[in-house]
Design an enzyme around this catalytic site. Sequence first.
Site, PDB file in Angstrom:
ATOM      1  N   PRO B 214      -2.328   3.951   2.867  1.00  0.00           N
ATOM      2  CA  PRO B 214      -1.016   3.493   2.966  1.00  0.00           C
ATOM      3  C   PRO B 214      -0.562   3.120   1.485  1.00  0.00           C
ATOM      4  O   PRO B 214      -1.292   2.374   0.776  1.00  0.00           O
ATOM      5  CB  PRO B 214      -1.126   2.175   3.858  1.00  0.00           C
ATOM      6  CG  PRO B 214      -2.499   2.310   4.428  1.00  0.00           C
ATOM      7  CD  PRO B 214      -3.301   3.256   3.588  1.00  0.00           C
ATOM      8  N   LEU B 215       0.795   3.483   1.109  1.00  0.00           N
ATOM      9  CA  LEU B 215       1.076   3.040  -0.184  1.00  0.00           C
ATOM     10  C   LEU B 215       1.152   1.589  -0.368  1.00  0.00           C
ATOM     11  O   LEU B 215       1.040   1.265  -1.516  1.00  0.00           O
ATOM     12  CB  LEU B 215       2.527   3.771  -0.488  1.00  0.00           C
ATOM     13  CG  LEU B 215       2.573   5.314  -0.581  1.00  0.00           C
ATOM     14  CD1 LEU B 215       3.887   5.775  -0.877  1.00  0.00           C
ATOM     15  CD2 LEU B 215       1.759   5.410  -1.944  1.00  0.00           C
ATOM     16  N   CYS B 216       1.535   0.647   0.762  1.00  0.00           N
ATOM     17  CA  CYS B 216       1.585  -0.589   0.459  1.00  0.00           C
ATOM     18  C   CYS B 216       0.017  -1.173  -0.102  1.00  0.00           C
ATOM     19  O   CYS B 216      -0.128  -2.282  -0.636  1.00  0.00           O
ATOM     20  CB  CYS B 216       2.039  -1.350   1.615  1.00  0.00           C
ATOM     21  SG  CYS B 216       1.177  -1.258   3.076  1.00  0.00           S
ATOM     22  N   THR B 217      -0.949  -0.467   0.706  1.00  0.00           N
ATOM     23  CA  THR B 217      -2.259  -0.999   0.171  1.00  0.00           C
ATOM     24  C   THR B 217      -2.503  -0.883  -1.182  1.00  0.00           C
ATOM     25  O   THR B 217      -2.954  -1.545  -2.004  1.00  0.00           O
ATOM     26  CB  THR B 217      -3.449  -0.333   1.042  1.00  0.00           C
ATOM     27  OG1 THR B 217      -3.343  -0.438   2.461  1.00  0.00           O
ATOM     28  CG2 THR B 217      -4.868  -0.681   0.430  1.00  0.00           C
ATOM     29  N   GLU B 220      -0.125  -3.060  -3.044  1.00  0.00           N
ATOM     30  CA  GLU B 220      -0.067  -4.628  -3.095  1.00  0.00           C
ATOM     31  C   GLU B 220      -1.712  -5.110  -2.983  1.00  0.00           C
ATOM     32  O   GLU B 220      -1.927  -6.273  -3.457  1.00  0.00           O
ATOM     33  CB  GLU B 220       0.818  -4.975  -1.879  1.00  0.00           C
ATOM     34  CG  GLU B 220       2.411  -5.059  -2.300  1.00  0.00           C
ATOM     35  CD  GLU B 220       3.199  -4.965  -0.852  1.00  0.00           C
ATOM     36  OE1 GLU B 220       2.533  -5.546  -0.004  1.00  0.00           O
ATOM     37  OE2 GLU B 220       4.176  -4.387  -1.355  1.00  0.00           O
TER      38      GLU B 220
END
Lengths: 573, 454
Positions: B214-217, B220
């Site tokens: 996932p891009l947020c992983t 962030e």
Amino acid sequence: MAEPKTKYDRQLRIWGDQGQAALEKASICLLNCGPTGSETLKNLVLGGVGSITVIDGSRVEIEDLGNNFMLDESSVGQSKAKCVCAFLQELNDAVKAKFVEESPEALIETNPSFFSQFTLVVATQAQYVLSMIENMQKGARSYDKGKILTLRVVSFLLDLHQGSFESMGRFELVEASLLRLDRICRQANIMLICARSYGLTGLVRISLKEHTVVESKPDHFLDDLRLNNPWPELKRFAESIDLNTTDPVVHKHIPYVVVLVKIADDWAQAHSGRFPSSREEKRAFKELIKSKMIALDEDNYKEAVEASFKISAPQGISSSLHQIINDHSVEVDSTSSDFWVMVGALKEFIANEGNGEAPLEGSIPDMTSSTECYVNLQKIYQAKAEADFLAVEQRVRSILKRIGREPNSISKASIKNFCRNARKITVCRYRPIEEEFNSPSLPEMQKYLNDEDCRWLPIAIGFYILLRAVDRFAANYNRFPGIFDGELDEDIPRLKATAQAILNDLGCNGSTLMEDLTNDMCRYGGAELHAVAAFVGGVASQEAIKLITKQFVPMTGTFIFNGIDQKSQLLIL
Amino acid sequence: MAGSLTTSSGDGGNRWRDLDRLLTRPGNIVGPTFDPSPELRSELQQYVRVLVVGAGGLGCELLKDLALSGFVNLEVIDMDRIEVSNLNRQFLFRLQDVGKPKAEVAAKRVMERVKGVNIVPHFCRIEDKDLDFYNKFNIIALGLDSVEARSYINAVACTFLEYNSEDKPDEDSMKPMVDGGTEGFKGHARVIMPGVTPCFECTIWLFPPQVKFPLCTLAETPRTAAHCIEYAHLIKWDEVHGGKPFDADDPEHMQWVYSEAAKRAELFGIPGVTYSFTQGVVKNIIPAIASTNAIISAACTLEALKIASGCSKTMTNYLTYNGLEGLHTKVTEFVRDKDCLVCGPGTLLELDPSTTLQKFIELVGDHPKLQLSKASVTHRGKNLYMQAPPVLEEMTRSNLNLPLYELMDKVPKDVVHVAGTVNKDDKKTSALRKLRVVFKGIDGVTDMDTANGA
């Protein structure tokens, strides 16, 4: 970037620099370079073994061009070993390729110490025995024609004249030399792989006293997380985290390891110290995890539910590790290998500091978490692994001292690697080939063969019997069954009787071999098909790589290739 | 060539002695069509044409194995050029061949060694060849490493499949395939008899899409070396180089990603970022070794020989191989998906005879099962509309406003092939589909089983 690194990139990702270094140090000897042996070596040369030595006393005939890619028209009449060797050298100039133009049987007979220079010997069938007999039978008319053939027939007739053929039986000699080679290799601690292709079947068998593996690299292995048995630091870390935090961002970034340790602890307290075991309890446990979620998008809780079975991981060591630490070799002395010295230390560790557990592996899988929390958790596992390693190391040093070896003779790195893989160490032992021939332990075979109801014989097991039957046939008739079209009809009942005699010897009286399979075996007439040789050679080279790199687990037992329905089998004999 | 076609052994010997034992003698565990005779091999050599798709690790082995299994008419198609990292397994290539087209070098090397074999190389994409090209082969052997390419060739082979009036596949139209795949010590080999055994699409679930982070992983909460690498590759590159496309084959680009990833890893205290690992993650490198390729290709070739000659029973129908721990092989008999869009009798479309080709193309794009955009349409080998190349597009453009019924020579029902792109896992891939078109209100439609329209 250096060229060899790039050249071997795709395999370095499998066995790493250490595995590659082991390959580059290895020297391989091939006996007989028919298609099976040539294909085996091809794969090893591409992988970059240190050196190869091809031993074959025969010359290239037209027939060899139909199944051996290493030979071409220009090879006909020349030394087969030389031609195969030249082609293999072309594949990788980093490999030292040598050849010896001599019959392997003669070498085994006259110069057994020759083999002690090698890391591994690959023994494949001698094709020329087949060709010689064939040629002899049509010798009369070939005698004064083809030059090469003439030479061959003459040398063969000389053998015959001297009586070696008739008195001993050329084929018995072949089998006898294989058994002799096995003894030579075992004595000198040289690894041996036998590989053979025959029609639509084939065989691969490893022979050596013992092979120990630290880096067995199994496909699926349960993570070493100790969720139901956390050590104090892990427990304290879990306690420092509040599952009931109201901050949604914090809540959804608590790693599942912490979630599970805490919920499992709650569960155990409510269930007089036990963890979920029955199906209902496991389901209830999952529900308990789900009940702690405060939002639908909490991946960490989803992961906790998925990983909840890890709570029920059995404590203590596996039965296979138990067997290894109780093996007789664990009583180490100055002749013991480093592996067994470390197993000795492992055994002491499990009984003392380990409280029944092997050293902690120290790595954790990726899981949804904040970076900080994950990195801290990782450090806790690493610290415990380091402490376990130090305890094992101390025990290794004192064992070495006790048995009169230099206490630092096993490197820190080796011990660390051993500890990291302690739960997965593997020991493979192989019976001498002679023992298998004379008294095979045949649980699998008996199971099928003596089953009254089982009229259908699994093809692979049938092939094993028939491969032995064709050798016995050859010892009796001085040729393989089905070599001549004209005698095909007579050979079928002969082979059937031979196979039946072998079954009787094995104590499988009640069984009848599949008729169709016996017919097929006669049909092959000793043929070596290239595709079968490529498969068998592929397997042989793969096993050679596993043995040399000491990584992955080599096969134990006898591999029977089944080219009919591809249901090949590994028979434990 | 002439020499290799002779079957008599003579005093000079017979090159194919060993193979001939299997082809000339009867047996009981053989294929239903097996007709053993001394002529069988020369028939194999004269009439059977095999296409090898891919000239990589499997392709090199397949070409060698087929050439030494009596096949004479071979062609090979591959769009790649030889790289240094191929040399640990692609044994037909040498260091001095680096940069040359794989198909051409592979063909040349095998022809040099196996006298009499004829291999035509095609240095191009598989999509560059038309259906007529693929139709001339009796067997297609796949040595590929991508799901998309397998899917494409499978669809091509299945377009030739015709069903009779009882919806039974017509054997003469069947184009058998053998398909191999490897990853490290593991692999598979399968036999696909379109219409009889499951085609690639029937069991597409065997190849689950690759899991992406996932891009947020990445942005962030990075935790692993791979997260740091993918951050540099997928997020940071665009931020810094705005618009300039990342090229995984450019060492400078790779070096940049590596050093960015290393910086990020250090910042977060994450171990394990190395240059080699960076390459592995960014290029999704699948480890590959010579032995597994040899094993899988040999299994495929043996099955091809059985299909062509009937000299033994064929495998049914999917072999999985694992050499990691000991050695495990397993043969599974998968079953066809009765509703398969690719190997079934074709998707049924009932049309009004006035439907124009333009409208038909729109319908194909909107059809819930097909969703095939930018469709090119062919009927019985005739191009009705081609999206590319521009010359063909221009030539066929005028057909768009004509009724399909007329373009199909007013047959009441027939099979139409459409080629276009579909969106799968957020990726555009080429696809070929077979449609059964029926014109409403035209005689002869009544006997069509419209209920069986999947």
